[in-house]
Design an enzyme around this catalytic site. Structure first.
Site, PDB file in Angstrom:
ATOM      1  N   ASP A 404      -0.917 -59.452  42.039  1.00  0.00           N
ATOM      2  CA  ASP A 404      -2.249 -59.836  41.582  1.00  0.00           C
ATOM      3  C   ASP A 404      -2.585 -61.214  42.166  1.00  0.00           C
ATOM      4  O   ASP A 404      -1.716 -61.904  42.711  1.00  0.00           O
ATOM      5  CB  ASP A 404      -2.253 -59.878  40.050  1.00  0.00           C
ATOM      6  CG  ASP A 404      -3.640 -59.843  39.453  1.00  0.00           C
ATOM      7  OD1 ASP A 404      -4.610 -59.580  40.193  1.00  0.00           O
ATOM      8  OD2 ASP A 404      -3.759 -60.071  38.234  1.00  0.00           O
ATOM      9  N   GLU A 407      -5.780 -62.642  46.741  1.00  0.00           N
ATOM     10  CA  GLU A 407      -6.895 -62.637  47.701  1.00  0.00           C
ATOM     11  C   GLU A 407      -6.776 -63.720  48.795  1.00  0.00           C
ATOM     12  O   GLU A 407      -7.292 -63.447  49.899  1.00  0.00           O
ATOM     13  CB  GLU A 407      -8.227 -62.801  46.956  1.00  0.00           C
ATOM     14  CG  GLU A 407      -8.647 -61.584  46.157  1.00  0.00           C
ATOM     15  CD  GLU A 407      -7.742 -61.310  44.969  1.00  0.00           C
ATOM     16  OE1 GLU A 407      -7.489 -60.127  44.675  1.00  0.00           O
ATOM     17  OE2 GLU A 407      -7.257 -62.268  44.346  1.00  0.00           O
ATOM     18  N   ASP A 480     -10.928 -56.321  38.442  1.00  0.00           N
ATOM     19  CA  ASP A 480     -11.297 -56.681  37.065  1.00  0.00           C
ATOM     20  C   ASP A 480     -12.688 -56.162  36.723  1.00  0.00           C
ATOM     21  O   ASP A 480     -13.685 -56.877  36.781  1.00  0.00           O
ATOM     22  CB  ASP A 480     -11.234 -58.199  36.891  1.00  0.00           C
ATOM     23  CG  ASP A 480      -9.807 -58.727  36.999  1.00  0.00           C
ATOM     24  OD1 ASP A 480      -8.869 -57.930  36.855  1.00  0.00           O
ATOM     25  OD2 ASP A 480      -9.650 -59.934  37.224  1.00  0.00           O
TER      26      ASP A 480
END
Length: 803
Positions: A404, A407, A480
């Protein structure tokens, strides 16, 4: 004069005329006074174009391509002809015409124009950061439609829209949000029933315009790097995606349990909570194979650690959960807490594994542990180190890991500063170039760490951010999302789009990660997600519980039914995954990929296929007791009622809270397991095959292996192809089997649906059975058991049987 000279320097430039050309094997170089075009014949239907504005090419390196070099096919034939001042590159499937000014047009073997440059390649100097901004523009053909680009949440057909790729932590994203988490610069065009794709292999911030600025022009560009793209001809859209997989690679077979249901929340802790969730799943008889544990299992959010107050003995707990049929999946983020006593921090500092700023200091960012340094996953040495950290960590028994915040995401600053430096496997660069591949390279290191320390079992890795080719390493989820009906719709679009962009192992957070979910929304989302390869409930937990029983009846029973259906369909899902592993065939299919010659499918968004034999349409409106559904060509059986309908029409489908529009194509041989609480709970003694009658012919495939180990890679698997042929008064099944895997069952139970004649006899190889002895139930369904290795079965109409 100063203004004029400045304007001249910043003006976009185009190539001058070609002065000469040369050939090196399957590569053709076209030389202008400064610009060079390199065209590579990758296959008869795949061409690669590299443009160099200023006379020299950068090193040819891409993370999108597999580590092992893809060889040029032996059968590849091509030639170059000079015709009327143009250069014609000709293969068996394409003719690429290149003018002296490097204007490119591509035709198929029948001479039909597929793609044509508008201005084509052009460029300008970047005014502040150096390098070039590179552009390519192409004419939009008559009634052309566009698809692809990964996780974009907008309407499915991209015509008239504009997007960019710059991996971003978009918490609570909306339908119009862009960019999002993933960076997949691959799109497809479809016109006149002919499909093609363009993969723009550039890891800088890339942008795409599908007739938004100018309605007749499609363009793509980047503020750095090279104009380097692949043209992939179908003509079928499915073949285009398979060609893209030929370039960027295919996944391995996952362990079968990873295709089961996953239950997750931010966060299940301490140990008693994890065990109670498992206990309730079993008490409610809700099948589940994996429990996910979020960041709160760690010691102060330090990667590769456990909080031994919350989890005193992880190894014991995970072993006890495995005895109940649960695999344990944990999260890992890229941030390494700045802590002199923390082993991962010390090793990273001592060996120079962390990213630095342009003038030398270590890059810092605030994430869950507080201030952190970040591994440079574009360094092979760092990836090897990260993978090695799994050796001790995996001794706790962990079965899978999800990445997670990669990015990469920072809580205060969004992402890394642009001057952050990266090794980029020896092609040193700034974060402008490495940003879009950072998450992919983290998942790559995670995958290799899991694989090495799970072997001979198959690993399971999951990632939020990735780049083209990342399907080789990890499954993905859509990020999300919100607990809303609109986000159910968005999840449907995103999973279809990701599947046709190379990432079939995809799913969404069922019920939404953010906000309060209601029972009806959760149920309808679960019914859709049962047909997504990655199948997980995940929520933030701050707006109430989101377990399958949380909403009471009738929702608990309806959710249980949807999850149980997934487990019944597991052999089909597993076989469809095998097609992706073998050919790169997308698992989730938009309607236009099933029937691309029907213009009605070009803008359909909610109906989708799982493989070629199923069509599903979610209920995406609150309180709906049915909906209109458009079916593609062929004949289709309603799974619940067994009613048959003709394709290429829209029809109303009534539903209840525990049913939804779900159709099986006529001619399908559909394998089904008994309902299990987890994969491997029951030893199969017989396998059900549901056979949907057809007037015509259709083939179905059943792939089998042990479901967990790498034996399949050494050939220990089997495929069974069932060909169903229906003619007047006869329904015939032929089975062709290959491979050496011996399935545990010895018989098939055949269940026939939709016979339109009264059966008189059934002939299995050389044995004949009276049909009246095989009819069961009030509707007199034909059911029989046969040896699993039968070769030919024929059902004869009563008069044909008597004759």
């Amino acid at each position: 004069m100063e203004v004029s000279r400045h304007h001249s320097r910043s003006r976009k430039r185009s190539p001058q005329l070609v002065q000469s050309w040369k050939q090196e094997e399957n590569q053709f170089f076209f030389y202008c006074p400064e610009t060079i075009l390199l065209v590579t014949i990758c296959d008869a239907h795949i061409l690669r174009f590299r443009f160099c504005p200023e006379g020299w090419f950068e090193d040819d390196f891409s993370y999108a391509l597999p580590e092992e070099k893809v060889e040029v096919p032996d059968h590849l034939n091509f030639e170059l002809q000079e015709v009327d001042g143009q250069y014609h590159l000709i293969t068996s499937k394409l003719t690429c015409k290149i003018t002296k000014s490097l204007h490119i047009s591509i035709f198929n073997a029948n001479g039909v124009l597929i793609s044509e440059d508008e201005r084509g390649f052009h460029w300008e100097r970047h005014p502040t950061l150096g390098g070039n901004i590179v552009y390519s523009s192409k004419k939009i053909q008559e009634q052309e439609n566009f698809y692809g680009l990964g996780d974009k949440p907008e309407r499915f057909n991209l015509r008239g829209l504009r997007f960019e790729n710059w991996g971003s932590d978009t918490y609570g994203f909306e339908k119009t949000s862009d960019p999002l988490y993933k960076n997949i610069p691959f799109f497809m065009g479809l016109h006149h029933g002919l499909g093609y794709g363009i993969f723009f292999d550039n890891s800088f911030r890339t942008r795409f315009d599908f007739g938004h600025e100018r309605s007749d022009v499609c363009s793509f560009w980047s503020k750095g790097g090279e104009m380097n793209y692949y043209f992939i001809y179908g003509p079928n859209l499915i073949n285009v995606v398979e060609g893209y997989a030929q370039i960027t690679g295919k996944p391995e077979m996952p362990p079968m349990w990873a295709l089961g249901y996953h239950q997750s929340k931010w966060s299940y802790y301490p140990e008693e909570t994890v065990k109670s969730i498992g206990k309730e799943l079993r008490e409610y008889q809700i099948p589940c194979d994996a429990l996910h544990i979020d960041i709160d299992y760690m010691d102060g959010f330090r990667c590769f650690t456990w909080d031994h107050t919350r989890f005193p003995d992880p190894r014991r707990m995970i072993a006890e959960m495995e005895n109940e049929g649960f695999k344990t999946v944990v999260i890992l983020d890229p941030g390494i807490k700045i802590d002199r006593e923390y082993f991962a921090y010390k090793e990273g500092i001592e060996n120079g594994y962390f990213c630095r700023r342009a003038d030398g200091p270590l890059m810092q960012g605030n994430v869950w542990p507080g201030m952190c340094h970040f591994p440079d996953f574009t360094s092979p040495e760092v990836r090897e180190w990260w993978a090695g950290l799994f050796e001790e960590f995996m001794k706790s028994g962990v079965h899978g890991v999800w990445n997670d915040m990669n990015e990469p995401a920072l809580i205060d600053d969004g992402t890394f500063p642009q001057d952050t430096r990266h090794a980029y496997d020896g092609h040193y660069c700034s974060h402008r170039k490495a940003h879009n591949v950072y998450g992919m390279q983290m998942s790559r290191a995670t995958y290799h760490g899991l694989k090495k320390n799970s072997f001979p079992r198959r690993p399971f890795a999951l990632t939020r951010s990735t780049y083209a080719g990342g399907q080789r390493y990890a499954a993905v989820w859509t990020g999300d999302n919100l607990a809303s009906w609109e986000h159910l719709w968005i999840a449907n679009i995103q999973c279809q789009r990701l599947s046709i962009s190379g990432f079939s192992f995809v799913g969404s957070d069922i019920g939404g990660f953010i906000g309060e979910c209601k029972g009806e929304l959760y149920t309808r989302w679960m019914q859709m997600a049962a047909f997504h390869p990655f199948f997980r409930t995940h929520s933030s937990g701050d707006h109430g519980d989101q377990e399958p029983w949380s909403f009471g009846e009738p929702y608990t029973s309806a959710v249980r039914k949807a999850i149980a259906l997934r487990y019944q369909l597991m052999p089909y899902v597993y076989s469809v995954f095998w097609r992706q592993v073998q050919e790169g065939t997308p698992m989730i299919l938009p309607l236009c990929f099933i029937d691309q010659h029907d213009p009605e499918t070009y803008y359909r968004m909610e109906e989708f296929g799982l493989g070629n034999h199923m069509v599903i349409c979610p209920i995406s409106r609150e309180g709906a007791d049915g909906r209109y559904v458009y079916l593609p060509e062929g004949q289709w059986f309603n799974y619940w009622t067994k009613e048959k309908s003709e394709g290429r029409q829209e029809l109303w489908v009534d539903t209840t809270i525990d049913t939804f529009p779900f159709f099986i194509k006529a001619g399908t041989v559909l394998p089904q397991y008994p309902v299990q609480q987890y994969i491997g709970e029951k030893e199969l003694e017989i396998l059900d095959l549901h056979i949907y009658a057809i007037e015509g012919q259709l083939s179905s495939e059943l792939y089998e292996d042990d479901g967990d180990y790498y034996d399949y890679a050494q050939g220990n698997y089997s495929t069974r192809v069932f060909s169903l042929l229906g003619t007047e008064g006869v329904l015939e099944i032929e089975q062709r089997r290959k491979g050496r895997f011996n399935s545990p069952y010895n018989q098939f139970r055949l269940v026939f649906h939709g016979l339109e004649f009264v059966p008189g006899a059934v002939k299995v190889d050389d044995e004949i059975f009276p049909a009246d002895e095989l009819l069961r139930g009030e509707d007199e369904t034909l059911v029989m058991e046969v040896d699993k290795n039968f070769e030919r079965l024929r059902i004869l109409r009563l008069d044909k049987a008597n004759s």
